[in-house]
Design an enzyme around this catalytic site. Structure first.
Site, PDB file in Angstrom:
ATOM      1  CG  ASP A  53      -1.675   1.020   1.432  1.00 14.06           C
ATOM      2  OD1 ASP A  53      -1.446   2.224   0.833  1.00 14.06           O
ATOM      3  OD2 ASP A  53      -2.479   1.264   2.377  1.00 14.06           O
ATOM      4  CE1 TYR A 143      -2.986  12.276 -11.664  1.00 10.83           C
ATOM      5  CE2 TYR A 143      -3.634  13.781 -13.561  1.00 10.83           C
ATOM      6  CZ  TYR A 143      -2.980  12.448 -12.877  1.00 10.83           C
ATOM      7  OH  TYR A 143      -2.163  11.968 -13.706  1.00 10.83           O
TER       8      TYR A 143
END
Ligand code: AKB
Length: 313
Positions: A53, A143
């Site tokens: 992760d 983003y």
């Protein structure tokens, strides 16, 4: 022998091809692929893989220490269209993963970092044609905000702590091995799949939306060449503009129709149109050309030829 490399986000559109390329260059055992989930069979069988992760600092540190990793390529990110739906998740993933890797480098546990930025760092007030390396940015997407912030942090870590971090602003990337996911430029990949399957495509951007794009082989070559360049040649420590080709959905359809004469395109713009409208139409990448010798090889028709040939199998 090259010191071990870790790729975080190795199962995505860029990560997959980067893993194959670095494994063929440096040996499979020297390139550790990692992602939050397993990838395609070819990738999983091509060398070592770790479930990882990107937001978990301790887990990344464990892998880095275990394999004595020297370089990290951080390819995990939430892209533009998905990030608009999950702003906080996008911010957390895109920023925390970057800090994790930059901090490992600051603590001298790794010595080099690659982190991708994007044309999404630019916004509606940016000059649209031949967008300069340094100009007004003001990104208007979640983003884009995360990528612009990331660029500032990369430069800061380089200047303050001497972290050897390198980056390019990828345009939309076109490839056949792995599908993109959650981007605004994804139409330029979907269109080839649908052209072969159905002979038609309904595009989520308007016919004349011109965007900067690049064939994946060029993007991988740029990445490897930037990472191979001597540190003193890398003058830009935020991120380099990088250009391949520019085209509209209409021009892309015309390129496909040279091979599939009955191909039909229709247009049904959705929320991604506004994102695309905020981005440049073309990019000035003269700094990358001058400083580390960048030069693209694929134009639209060559890309179409490669995509159709490889997707047909
Ligand atoms: C996206 O569309 O979000 C990406 C990008 C241009 O960074 N492909």
């Amino acid at each position: 022998m090259h010191k071990p490399i870790l790729i975080i986000g190795a199962c995505g559109q860029i990560g997959t091809e980067l893993t194959f390329e670095l494994r063929s260059k440096y040996g499979a055992e020297n390139v550790i692929a990692s992602d939050i989930r397993e990838g395609g069979e070819a990738l999983m069988q091509s060398g070592p893989f770790e479930l990882l992760d990107a937001t978990n600092y301790a887990a990344i540190e464990d892998v880095v220490m275990h394999y004595e990793i020297d370089e990290v390529y951080l390819m995990a990110a939430m892209l533009s269209a998905t990030a608009e739906k999950f702003p906080m998740r996008a911010w957390n993933l895109n920023m925390n993963s970057l800090f994790n890797v930059l901090n490992l480098a600051k603590e001298k546990k790794i010595s080099k970092v690659f982190w991708p930025s994007s044309i999404a760092v630019f916004g509606p007030n940016t000059p649209k044609q031949n967008t300069p390396q340094s100009t007004v940015m003001e990104p208007s997407t979640v983003y884009g905000i995360s990528k612009q912030s990331g660029e500032r942090w990369c430069e800061y870590y380089y200047k303050k702590y001497g972290v050897d971090v390198r980056s390019v602003r990828y345009p939309g990337l076109i490839s056949w091995k792995t599908m993109p996911g959650g981007g605004t430029t994804d139409y330029a990949v979907e269109i080839y799949h649908e052209a072969l399957k159905k002979g038609s495509y309904e595009c989520f951007l308007d016919s004349d939306t011109e965007l900067p794009m690049m064939y994946m082989d060029d993007a991988i070559r740029a990445t490897v060449s930037l990472m191979d360049s001597p540190a003193e040649k890398i003058k830009v420590r935020s991120s380099y503009n990088l250009a391949g080709m520019n085209f509209t959905p209409k021009q892309m359809a015309e390129s496909i129709a040279k091979h599939i004469s009955a191909f039909k395109i229709s247009y049904a713009p959705d929320f991604r149109q506004e994102i695309a409208d905020s981005w440049p139409s073309s990019i000035d990448d003269s700094a990358a050309r001058k400083e580390w010798g960048w030069e693209p090889r694929f134009d639209l028709d060559q890309t179409t030829q490669e995509m159709l040939k490889n997707l047909k199998g």
